[in-house]
Design an enzyme around this catalytic site. Structure first.
Site, PDB file in Angstrom:
ATOM      1  N   GLY A  82      67.240  26.892  63.456  1.00 20.30           N
ATOM      2  CA  GLY A  82      67.177  26.707  62.018  1.00 20.30           C
ATOM      3  C   GLY A  82      68.089  25.581  61.565  1.00 20.30           C
ATOM      4  O   GLY A  82      68.611  24.812  62.389  1.00 20.30           O
ATOM      5  N   LYS A  94      73.974  21.654  60.108  1.00 18.82           N
ATOM      6  CA  LYS A  94      73.898  22.947  60.755  1.00 18.82           C
ATOM      7  C   LYS A  94      75.319  23.520  60.876  1.00 18.82           C
ATOM      8  O   LYS A  94      76.283  22.835  60.642  1.00 18.82           O
ATOM      9  CB  LYS A  94      73.258  22.830  62.146  1.00 18.82           C
ATOM     10  CG  LYS A  94      71.773  22.483  62.053  1.00 18.82           C
ATOM     11  CD  LYS A  94      71.093  22.443  63.404  1.00 18.82           C
ATOM     12  CE  LYS A  94      71.396  23.597  64.292  1.00 18.82           C
ATOM     13  NZ  LYS A  94      71.160  24.919  63.664  1.00 18.82           N
ATOM     14  N   GLY A  96      76.177  26.705  59.511  1.00 20.46           N
ATOM     15  CA  GLY A  96      76.503  27.733  58.514  1.00 20.46           C
ATOM     16  C   GLY A  96      76.943  29.032  59.180  1.00 20.46           C
ATOM     17  O   GLY A  96      77.795  29.742  58.670  1.00 20.46           O
ATOM     18  N   GLU A 103      75.030  24.895  69.641  1.00 21.77           N
ATOM     19  CA  GLU A 103      73.693  24.457  69.211  1.00 21.77           C
ATOM     20  C   GLU A 103      73.475  22.991  69.596  1.00 21.77           C
ATOM     21  O   GLU A 103      72.398  22.612  70.070  1.00 21.77           O
ATOM     22  CB  GLU A 103      73.543  24.649  67.705  1.00 21.77           C
ATOM     23  CG  GLU A 103      73.462  26.122  67.310  1.00 21.77           C
ATOM     24  CD  GLU A 103      73.510  26.383  65.818  1.00 21.77           C
ATOM     25  OE1 GLU A 103      73.175  27.496  65.421  1.00 21.77           O
ATOM     26  OE2 GLU A 103      73.885  25.474  65.055  1.00 21.77           O
TER      27      GLU A 103
HETATM   28  C1  5RP Z   1      74.049  28.451  62.616  1.00 19.87           C
HETATM   29  C2  5RP Z   1      73.041  27.494  62.096  1.00 19.87           C
HETATM   30  C3  5RP Z   1      71.802  28.044  61.507  1.00 19.87           C
HETATM   31  O1  5RP Z   1      70.710  27.432  62.097  1.00 19.87           O
HETATM   32  C4  5RP Z   1      71.803  27.752  60.034  1.00 19.87           C
HETATM   33  O2  5RP Z   1      72.997  28.267  59.461  1.00 19.87           O
HETATM   34  C5  5RP Z   1      70.596  28.383  59.366  1.00 19.87           C
HETATM   35  O3  5RP Z   1      70.744  29.765  59.322  1.00 19.87           O
HETATM   36  P1  5RP Z   1      69.624  30.710  58.754  1.00 19.87           P
HETATM   37  O4  5RP Z   1      68.445  30.625  59.672  1.00 19.87           O
HETATM   38  O5  5RP Z   1      70.281  32.078  58.757  1.00 19.87           O
HETATM   39  O6  5RP Z   1      69.272  30.263  57.353  1.00 19.87           O
HETATM   40  O7  5RP Z   1      73.201  26.300  62.139  1.00 19.87           O
HETATM   41  O8  5RP Z   1      75.195  27.802  63.099  1.00 19.87           O
END
Ligand code: 5RP
Length: 218
Positions: A82, A94, A96, A103
């Site tokens: 994501g 990315k 979050g 990643e």
């Molecule tokens: C985690 C990420 C996730 O891909 C990003 O935060 C998106 O999260 P979600 O699919 O819960 O909206 O980079 O480190």
């Protein structure tokens, strides 16, 4: 349709990209959780997965999917993950969820990066979402000072440690109009492990869940 339903749509579309018998990379977050569940529910049997977070590894194993260490594979057919924001060049913010470093590593190993998001994640310019920067704990204050010098407003993610035992500074107000330059510049600060800009290695394909179906971009 809720954002979560849009995430599920995008995740299900990504399952169609998975070839049986391959080893795939799996990111982290709520959209990826839908992907893992949809993959497990499908009749596609992969050889194994490399996970970008302990949480994803646990979820994969819970479905009986083998998880391999990144060091044991030399290539991955696809990486599905994501994003917090993604622009029309398929460059992303990315991290979050704090899994940005792993990643980025798994994305680097993969032939194709397929990004799955709900419609709210598409932006014309990156930067409304605070940029996560993973930092070695002893460098926290030094890195924060350098980020302020660059025009940013860093904030320590309180009570959080990454899977690598580091801290996260979430940075607001940084100019991200040249994401490739900024990604390199931030990584050059001593003590930065990596930052959440994925511009040097953008996604290859974007699947967006919307109220009217899945939109695809390359
Ligand atoms: C985690 C990420 C996730 O891909 C990003 O935060 C998106 O999260 P979600 O699919 O819960 O909206 O980079 O480190």
């Amino acid at each position: 349709m809720s954002a979560d339903a849009q995430k599920r749509l995008a995740a299900e579309a990504a399952v169609e990209k998975v070839e049986a018998g391959t080893i795939i990379g799996v990111g982290s977050g709520s959209t990826v959780n839908h992907f893992i569940d949809a993959l497990a529910a499908s009749d596609i049997e992969i050889e194994a997965a490399v996970a970008a977070s302990e949480a994803s590894a646990e979820r994969l194993r819970g479905h009986g999917i083998e998880v391999r260490d990144a060091n044991s594979v030399s290539e991955l057919a696809i990486y599905v993950d994501g994003a917090d924001e993604i622009n029309r060049h398929l460059q992303m913010i990315k991290g979050g969820g704090g899994a940005l470093t792993r990643e980025k590593i798994v994305a680097a190993i993969a032939d194709r990066f397929i990004c799955i998001v709900d419609a709210s994640k598409q932006v014309t310019a990156l930067g409304d979402f605070p940029l996560p920067v993973e930092v070695i704990p002893m460098a926290r204050s030094h890195v924060a000072r350098q980020l302020v010098r660059l025009g940013g407003r860093p904030e320590l993610r309180e009570g959080f440690a990454t899977d690598n035992g580091n801290v996260i500074l979430d940075v607001r107000a940084l100019d991200l109009s040249e994401p490739i330059h900024r990604e390199q510049q931030l990584n050059d600060i001593a003590g930065v492990v990596t930052n959440g800009l994925f511009a040097l290695r953008p996604a290859d394909e974007l699947l967006v869940g919307t109220d009217t179906g899945v939109q695809r971009f390359t």
